[in-house]
Structures are given as structure tokens and as C-alpha cells.
Design a protein around this motif. Structure first.
Motif, PDB file in Angstrom:
ATOM      1  N   LEU A 111       0.828  -1.209   0.000  1.00 34.26           N
ATOM      2  CA  LEU A 111       0.000   0.000   0.000  1.00 34.26           C
ATOM      3  C   LEU A 111       0.855   1.249   0.000  1.00 34.26           C
ATOM      4  O   LEU A 111       0.384   2.341   0.330  1.00 34.26           O
ATOM      5  N   GLN A 156      -6.801   0.273  -4.474  1.00 34.72           N
ATOM      6  CA  GLN A 156      -7.751   1.094  -3.734  1.00 34.72           C
ATOM      7  C   GLN A 156      -7.494   2.583  -3.940  1.00 34.72           C
ATOM      8  O   GLN A 156      -6.638   2.975  -4.729  1.00 34.72           O
ATOM      9  N   GLN A 161      -8.133   6.678  -9.166  1.00 34.01           N
ATOM     10  CA  GLN A 161      -7.921   6.241  -7.784  1.00 34.01           C
ATOM     11  C   GLN A 161      -7.351   7.347  -6.903  1.00 34.01           C
ATOM     12  O   GLN A 161      -7.417   7.255  -5.680  1.00 34.01           O
ATOM     13  N   LYS A 184      -7.382  10.075  -4.758  1.00 32.71           N
ATOM     14  CA  LYS A 184      -8.432  10.751  -3.994  1.00 32.71           C
ATOM     15  C   LYS A 184      -7.937  12.023  -3.321  1.00 32.71           C
ATOM     16  O   LYS A 184      -8.692  12.968  -3.104  1.00 32.71           O
ATOM     17  N   GLY A 199      -1.907   3.890   0.094  1.00 31.43           N
ATOM     18  CA  GLY A 199      -3.258   3.339   0.099  1.00 31.43           C
ATOM     19  C   GLY A 199      -4.061   3.972   1.230  1.00 31.43           C
ATOM     20  O   GLY A 199      -3.618   3.978   2.390  1.00 31.43           O
ATOM     21  N   GLU A 200      -5.246   4.511   0.909  1.00 30.33           N
ATOM     22  CA  GLU A 200      -5.977   5.296   1.903  1.00 30.33           C
ATOM     23  C   GLU A 200      -6.599   4.452   3.016  1.00 30.33           C
ATOM     24  O   GLU A 200      -7.062   4.994   4.021  1.00 30.33           O
ATOM     25  N   SER A 201      -6.618   3.139   2.872  1.00 29.37           N
ATOM     26  CA  SER A 201      -7.159   2.311   3.958  1.00 29.37           C
ATOM     27  C   SER A 201      -6.197   2.253   5.144  1.00 29.37           C
ATOM     28  O   SER A 201      -6.615   1.983   6.269  1.00 29.37           O
ATOM     29  N   GLU A 202      -4.914   2.525   4.901  1.00 34.78           N
ATOM     30  CA  GLU A 202      -3.925   2.476   5.970  1.00 34.78           C
ATOM     31  C   GLU A 202      -3.301   3.830   6.282  1.00 34.78           C
ATOM     32  O   GLU A 202      -2.649   3.987   7.318  1.00 34.78           O
ATOM     33  N   TYR A 203      -3.502   4.802   5.404  1.00 34.88           N
ATOM     34  CA  TYR A 203      -2.869   6.102   5.597  1.00 34.88           C
ATOM     35  C   TYR A 203      -3.906   7.226   5.483  1.00 34.88           C
ATOM     36  O   TYR A 203      -4.889   7.112   4.743  1.00 34.88           O
ATOM     37  N   SER A 204      -3.660   8.286   6.205  1.00 35.21           N
ATOM     38  CA  SER A 204      -4.499   9.480   6.096  1.00 35.21           C
ATOM     39  C   SER A 204      -3.590  10.679   5.832  1.00 35.21           C
ATOM     40  O   SER A 204      -2.378  10.609   6.062  1.00 35.21           O
TER      41      SER A 204
END
Length: 212
Positions: A4, A64, A105, A107, A128-133
Motif C-alpha cells: 500500500l 484502492q 484512484q 483521492k 493506500g488510503e485504507s492504511e494512511y491518512s
């Protein structure tokens, strides 16, 4: 960081896709690849991005939503492509590499502009935005920097100069229409003046009323 995260560094001055378009007989924009002409440069640059992205991140495919941090290093502070157009060139190559599925992708994105005369390049990080902001802040400088002022491009500069000349001409025309009342001396226009003595005298309406 697992699959990710990816980082891509491509050396050389970044180029814009819009500068290398040709148009066919129907007016449709095309990007040549092997015409043997200067316009092939974009397609080759895109291939270079794809090659570097894949070789620097073997086996990585992010499917993602993505947070992108792009740092672009130009040779010159004033003479370089529009950074907003650069992103399209870069992500076309990244998509072609298979590192991401589609540039839709992306975002969230941060773009930073730097200058390096010796080593122009771009550095791109993908998360990958599911693990990082993403967080960012803007702060007022304690000590302001010397501003770098930009001039309009040559074609726009000519347009601005033409508009200024036109405005000056119109102003001069308006000024030439202004005259003075033969009685009180106040400035008036020909349209608002009253003609007397067979047109040899122009007076304002206020003075004209005083005559009766």
C-alpha cells in the motif's frame, strides 16, 4: 510498508502532455509515438515513467483509493511547464506501469514545486488510503521570503498591451469630445451642449436657461 506504498523517482525535466499534441485532418488531438519528430518526446517520457515505476516497485499493485504526494523539481524558477499539467503526464505513465489501476484512484493529492538546476526530476509517493491518512497545515512565515514575480506568457503579454492601447484610444476619443462652455468655461460634451450663433458657439444647458 507493504503493497500500500510506492515511491517513484524519475530524473530529467518533467514535461507536459499538452505541449506535444498534434492534430489530424479531422481536428482530433493525437500523440505520436514513432513519427521521428520532436512530438515523440512525450510518448517516450511516458514510457520512461512506466519503466521506472515498475522497476522501483516490483510486485506492487495498489487497487484502492490513493493519497499522492508529488514533488516536482525544475531547472528554472520562472521557465517551466504548468505544474497542474505535469500531473497528467506523470499519472499517465504511472497507470501504464500497472502500479495503479486507473488515475481515478487518486483521492487526495499534494503537489510541491522545487528547483534543482543540477538534478531536475519528480518524486512521487503513493499511499493506500485504507492504511494512511493525510494532514496538512499552512502557517504564516516568521520571516517573509523575497517574492518571485511571474510575467504573462508572450502571447498574453501582447494581448494585454493591445487592450491597453485600445483603452487609451477610447479615453483619448472621449477626451476629444469634451469642450468648454463659451459662457461659464465649464467642461461639457458636444452631446450635452446647446448650439448657438449658427453653431459657432456651444454653451451648457445651465447657461442657456439663464439667457431667458
Amino acid at each position: 510498508m507493504g503493497d500500500l506504498y510506492a515511491k517513484v523517482v524519475v530524473k530529467g525535466s518533467p514535461i507536459s502532455k499538452s505541449n506535444f499534441k498534434l492534430f489530424n485532418s479531422n481536428g482530433r488531438a493525437i500523440l505520436p509515438y514513432n513519427s521521428g519528430k520532436y512530438h515523440d518526446r512525450y510518448a517516450l517520457y511516458e514510457e520512461e515513467i512506466a519503466l521506472q515505476a515498475r522497476s522501483q516497485n516490483p510486485g506492487v499493485v495498489i487497487t484502492q483509493g490513493v493519497i499522492a504526494v508529488l514533488k516536482v523539481f525544475y531547472k528554472s524558477e520562472k521557465r517551466h511547464p504548468d505544474t497542474n499539467n505535469i500531473t497528467k503526464s506523470i499519472f499517465d505513465g504511472i497507470e501504464k506501469s500497472g502500479l495503479i489501476i486507473n488515475d481515478a484512484q487518486i483521492k487526495h493529492m499534494i503537489i510541491e514545486e522545487f528547483y534543482d538546476k543540477i538534478n531536475p526530476r519528480f518524486e512521487l509517493e503513493l499511499f493506500g488510503e485504507s492504511e494512511y491518512s493525510m494532514e496538512y497545515s499552512i502557517k504564516k512565515r516568521v520571516s517573509p521570503l523575497e517574492p518571485v514575480d511571474y510575467s504573462p506568457p508572450p502571447n498574453r503579454k501582447k494581448s494585454v498591451e493591445t487592450n491597453l492601447k485600445t483603452k487609451k484610444t477610447v479615453t483619448n476619443q472621449k477626451t476629444s469630445n469634451k469642450i468648454s462652455c463659451h459662457i461659464c468655461g465649464k467642461s461639457i460634451t458636444k452631446e450635452s451642449a446647446v448650439s448657438a450663433n449658427k453653431g459657432s458657439m456651444l454653451i451648457c444647458k445651465a447657461c442657456f436657461k439663464k439667457l431667458f
